[in-house]
Design a protein around this motif. Sequence first.
Motif, mmCIF file in Angstrom:
data_model
loop_
_atom_site.group_PDB
_atom_site.id
_atom_site.type_symbol
_atom_site.label_atom_id
_atom_site.label_comp_id
_atom_site.label_asym_id
_atom_site.label_seq_id
_atom_site.Cartn_x
_atom_site.Cartn_y
_atom_site.Cartn_z
ATOM 1 N N LYS A 1 5.251 7.371 -13.856
ATOM 2 C CA LYS A 1 4.723 8.098 -12.713
ATOM 3 C C LYS A 1 5.571 7.883 -11.461
ATOM 4 C CE LYS A 1 0.846 10.156 -13.997
ATOM 5 N NZ LYS A 1 1.561 10.844 -15.074
ATOM 6 N N ASN B 1 9.547 9.923 -4.913
ATOM 7 C CA ASN B 1 10.025 9.083 -3.836
ATOM 8 C C ASN B 1 8.937 8.830 -2.803
ATOM 9 O OD1 ASN B 1 10.173 11.767 -3.550
ATOM 10 N ND2 ASN B 1 12.137 11.818 -2.504
ATOM 11 N N GLY B 2 7.790 8.529 -3.294
ATOM 12 C CA GLY B 2 6.712 8.117 -2.398
ATOM 13 C C GLY B 2 6.842 6.629 -2.203
ATOM 14 N N GLU B 3 5.764 5.977 -1.843
ATOM 15 C CA GLU B 3 5.781 4.525 -1.848
ATOM 16 C C GLU B 3 4.405 4.029 -2.219
ATOM 17 O OE1 GLU B 3 7.028 3.850 2.228
ATOM 18 O OE2 GLU B 3 4.936 3.505 2.769
ATOM 19 N N ILE B 4 3.553 4.960 -2.572
ATOM 20 C CA ILE B 4 2.180 4.586 -2.911
ATOM 21 C C ILE B 4 1.658 5.562 -3.943
ATOM 22 C CG2 ILE B 4 1.276 5.980 -0.985
ATOM 23 C CD1 ILE B 4 -0.922 3.771 -0.770
ATOM 24 N N ILE B 5 0.863 5.058 -4.836
ATOM 25 C CA ILE B 5 0.296 5.937 -5.865
ATOM 26 C C ILE B 5 -1.066 5.400 -6.278
ATOM 27 C CG2 ILE B 5 1.390 4.694 -7.772
ATOM 28 C CD1 ILE B 5 1.676 7.359 -9.216
ATOM 29 N N LEU B 6 -1.932 6.318 -6.679
ATOM 30 C CA LEU B 6 -3.225 5.945 -7.243
ATOM 31 C C LEU B 6 -3.060 6.070 -8.740
ATOM 32 C CD1 LEU B 6 -6.010 5.266 -6.090
ATOM 33 C CD2 LEU B 6 -6.614 7.644 -6.343
ATOM 34 N N VAL C 1 -4.769 1.116 -6.522
ATOM 35 C CA VAL C 1 -3.799 1.556 -5.529
ATOM 36 C C VAL C 1 -2.559 0.708 -5.734
ATOM 37 C CG1 VAL C 1 -3.246 1.684 -3.100
ATOM 38 C CG2 VAL C 1 -5.522 2.252 -3.867
ATOM 39 N N LEU D 1 1.355 -0.021 -4.418
ATOM 40 C CA LEU D 1 2.430 0.167 -3.459
ATOM 41 C C LEU D 1 3.736 -0.159 -4.167
ATOM 42 C CD1 LEU D 1 2.124 0.762 -0.338
ATOM 43 C CD2 LEU D 1 0.031 0.121 -1.480
ATOM 44 N N GLU E 1 -4.938 0.196 2.052
ATOM 45 C CA GLU E 1 -3.564 0.454 1.625
ATOM 46 C C GLU E 1 -2.558 -0.281 2.497
ATOM 47 O OE1 GLU E 1 -5.848 2.659 2.289
ATOM 48 O OE2 GLU E 1 -6.057 4.102 0.660
ATOM 49 N N LEU E 2 -2.882 -0.399 3.780
ATOM 50 C CA LEU E 2 -1.916 -0.997 4.701
ATOM 51 C C LEU E 2 -1.796 -2.500 4.491
ATOM 52 C CD1 LEU E 2 -2.883 1.016 7.896
ATOM 53 C CD2 LEU E 2 -1.286 1.598 6.088
ATOM 54 N N SER F 1 0.426 -2.824 1.592
ATOM 55 C CA SER F 1 1.772 -2.470 2.032
ATOM 56 C C SER F 1 2.442 -3.654 2.724
ATOM 57 C CB SER F 1 1.684 -1.268 2.964
ATOM 58 O OG SER F 1 2.896 -1.042 3.587
ATOM 59 N N SER F 2 1.691 -4.364 3.573
ATOM 60 C CA SER F 2 2.341 -5.467 4.273
ATOM 61 C C SER F 2 2.601 -6.644 3.330
ATOM 62 C CB SER F 2 1.553 -5.887 5.515
ATOM 63 O OG SER F 2 0.307 -6.384 5.160
#
Lengths: 181, 947
Positions: free
Chosen positions: A50, A55-60, A65, A67, A86-87, A90-91
């Motif tokens: 997937k 070229n996203g950086e996040i996917i379900l 979730v 990252l 999500e954030l 991400s961090s």
Amino acid sequence: VNLTLYTTTAVILLDGDGNRILSKYYGGTGRNVYPSAKVQKTFEKGLFEKTRRANGEIILYDNHVILYRNNIDVFFYVVGSAEENELILSSILNAFYEAVSSILRQQVEKRAILDNLDLVVLALDETIDDGIALETDASVIVSRVSRPRTDTTDIPITEQTLIQAYQTAKERFAERVFKGV
Amino acid sequence: MNVSKKDEDSGNLGIFYHLDKTTVLQEARVFNESPIIPRKCRLLLTKIIYLLYLGEPLGTKEATELFFSVTKLFQSKDIALRQMVYLVIKELSTIAEDVIMVTSSLMKDMQPKSEVIYRANAIRALCKIIDASMLPSVERFLKAAIIDKTPSISSAALVSSYHLFPAGKDVIRRWANEVHEAINSKPASLVGSASSYLTSFSTGASSYATQPSTSNINQYHALGLLYLIRQHDRMAVTKVIQQLAGGGRGGFGSSSNVLRNPFSYCLLIRYAAKILDEDPNSRQQMYELLEAWLRHKSDIVNFEAAKAICHIKDVTAKELYPAINGKFVFLSSPKPTQRFAAIRTLNKLAMTHPTAVQPCNLDMENLITDQNRSVATFAITTLLKTGNEASVDRLMKQITGFMSEISDEFKVIVVDAIRSLCLKFPSKQAVMLNFLSGVLRDEGGYEFKRAVVEAIFDLVKFIPECKEAALAHLCEFIEDCEFTKLSVRVLHLLGVEGPKTATPTKYIRYIYNRVILENSIVRAAAVSSLAKFGVSVGDVEVKKSIKVLLTRCLDDNDDEVRDRATLYLKLLEDEAGAEKYVKDDSTYSLSALEEQLVQYVSTLEATEKPFDLSAIPKITKAQAEAENTRPRSIDLNTTSQTLGSVSATITPHVVNTSISTASRDVTTPTPTGLVQQHSYAPKLAAIPEFASYGELFTSSNKPIELTESETEYVVSCVKHIFKEHIIFQFNITNTLNDTLLENASVVMQPEPDDVSLEEVLVLPAPKLAYDQPASAYVVYKRINPEEYVLGSFSNTLKYIVKEFDPTTGKAEEQGYEDEYQAFQVEDIDLLAGDYVLPTYLSDFITAWDQLGEDGQVVETFALTAMSSLQDACTKLISLLGMSDVENTATPQYTSLHTLLLSGTFLGGIKVLAKSRMTYAPSSGVTMELKVRSQDIEISRFMIGAIA
């Protein structure tokens, strides 16, 4: 809503062909949603399919979730539960990625990771402790990873002198060749 | 030097490419060598970790051996080696046995005097290997570590305590003060440098000066642990939130705030949202905090706050406004993660509050073409929910360009969204149908094609205008369909719908093509479909050609196809047979059938006789579908109306039972209740005496037990309400195996002796053998149909007893002839709820507003005897005989609840009720009940049911 400190289900590093470089799934019995090596592999395979081109950086994916970040031939994944902020994930990913990047002097690729695997796994251990984010400041993570000492006691004296002798000889030789030209 | 260094490195290179468990385990002998060579050992430890992280299984014995040879490395003072040892110990601790043995080595390392760099690692490893029983012995060290000035040590201790908490609650609870202190610790940048100066001073030439942390993440760990300790004390949690929330509005970011870590604010927000949900009294206060956090300088925090507000259970538009406003910014953020986070929350919110999300429509449209597929899909489905009719065309156009790029999984989401949109805006069906037929031609897997085909089926079913066009598209689809299952379904639908269209002949060609070209399963389906045309189309010419086509099928090389063709050719000649086997699409009630079959298989005596299929109620196709689609119709909210119009075409009697079964399914999920409902109507209809009473309106939910279950005769009663009559059905079971009852009837005596009811018929049960239940009936007529009588009846069972010999199976000729025995059973009440048919309703608010206040009656009740809101709800539902709607039968809060009820009163009058109730332990339940109906008298009557 997640009222606990447990945010991360897994951290996965895959190479450019989707093979595992390393994977760490958190939580013993009960918390771990991917308890066996088989389901982990299936999950990683599907996830890679997937994300390899997108070229996203996040996917379900698979009710999680995820990252991700990729560079050359390495994919970094941080997996969290579907309801997680999500954030925050991400961090966590960024902290780990930046730390690894700094350890590898910005050369984030499969070979560099394998060559410095001790540093990378220690960095991971300093980023996440069994699903809890331990540190999000990449520079702190890096500073907490010890490097093996190139202390002289480890290499026998004789061997060291031989190397030195060879080294000197080589330098002399090079000088002479240089001058000859 | 350079060259040699490189040589050495390349020696290590590739070492991890081909790693073998056996070799690594063998190499582990290095750990026993003396002196220890740190560099070599660390490399080997890394190999072990690598094997584990690759998922290589390690046996308990192997792990234990490895574990104890690793512990030998504690002899080395090398810092770099020691840190790796801790990691390996942690990883092995879950597989190896007796790991507790190394506790003392680890304890030494977590002493304050040891090197800072691995003290934290020691603490974390220690807590992995100890169990709750050892907790008291390390309590002192952990408490000290929690308040240590070095953030990494404090964090390590806090996180480890957190992991241990489930096992060591009692001990860890005592550390609340230390945890509190850790939250309130000074910014790390101030102490961090000081401590690293101290360590470098004390340990001499330590090269490991830890970087001072700027994240202050130990506050997050401390807060998490504090919550674990205090989670069951709502007052304490509230206090923590207030203390840490900072100095009120606008105070964020100022240095006076205790919390500096964004993650810890996220925790605080979640705690606050939980309290807000649980305790309505704190709502205002907590909402204000959440609202203030929307303006926090950290994105993580203000997003968490916005999310929390969107997730408040009964959030108002006004409360939502600031949160959604904040998300605008995220929607156009350059970071995919922020866009994803925002659109995902909005998507969820759009399901419940589409209007609140509408202001974001413009921003969301930009996301339709987002690089990140998940973002794009969320944007589309959200827009489809919030968009108005005018925007549909534009939206559909944008999606069409987008569909070819996304994967099947997302396509299904889009198709499902469009499917519900079709039903929402029937006038847009042409656009939708074009879109659906377009994507049907695209490449795609089974799940995707199925979603599209089902969407078109829905269009055919609910939107008559597009039926012909939709069928044409389906015909085209089966011309080139690789999925047998879908072909069969389409052929079936063509058979059902095709004959009803203006030009049935044009479908026959498509269907017959299948007979020529497809596999046997599809061929068989096509034959059945053709037969339906032959039977249902009046035109003689069509009938003739169908016969020709079917005759050709007789040569098919598949048995099933030939058999079907033969059968249908016969049926085409035989009108009555065709009526029964082709046109009649009724089916057995599957739930009832299942129940009966289970009973049949589980009772031994029953298997002696063949299974009696005629006892299973038959239901029509529409009813079966109504039952199947009902859960979905709740989601879609709009289909229910169209569904209603479908069932309205059946006879009124069937509608009644279908609605009552469907709604009873909600109130009593037990299959028995459902089956009984099915069986009452035909049973009563079979008794000629009741024929003149008209259609059965409603029956009581479940039989009322009038005796204890262990008495000689077990009696229960079911009340059946007809237009003017009330039938009391007494189910009597004789539990004595040596007696036979004859002529058993129930004598009912109204109390007080009511003149408005007239007993018109008593129907005794002629014979009651042992364990063979039979029914006796008593019928009352309401003299004044306008008056709905309430009251109580005392009941006596009267019967003739005969001796019965269980061995011979014969009853004695002479019993206690003509001598009636009496057996007193409990009283029956006739309640207001008995006159009401519980009916399900998908959109309560609209129906409530339509009824208006003209027929409204309001009254307040203090129900001191009720011990909870749940009790009150259950009682109210049974008293009023209505169906709960919108899942309000189960209160969410313990102190406040609104119950919504819907029903139909005798004579088809709609009754709705709304009950707001509060609960306090001192005063019980206080309830305000509003009843609305088309007739105020009925509303009054229903209110009167509560007394």
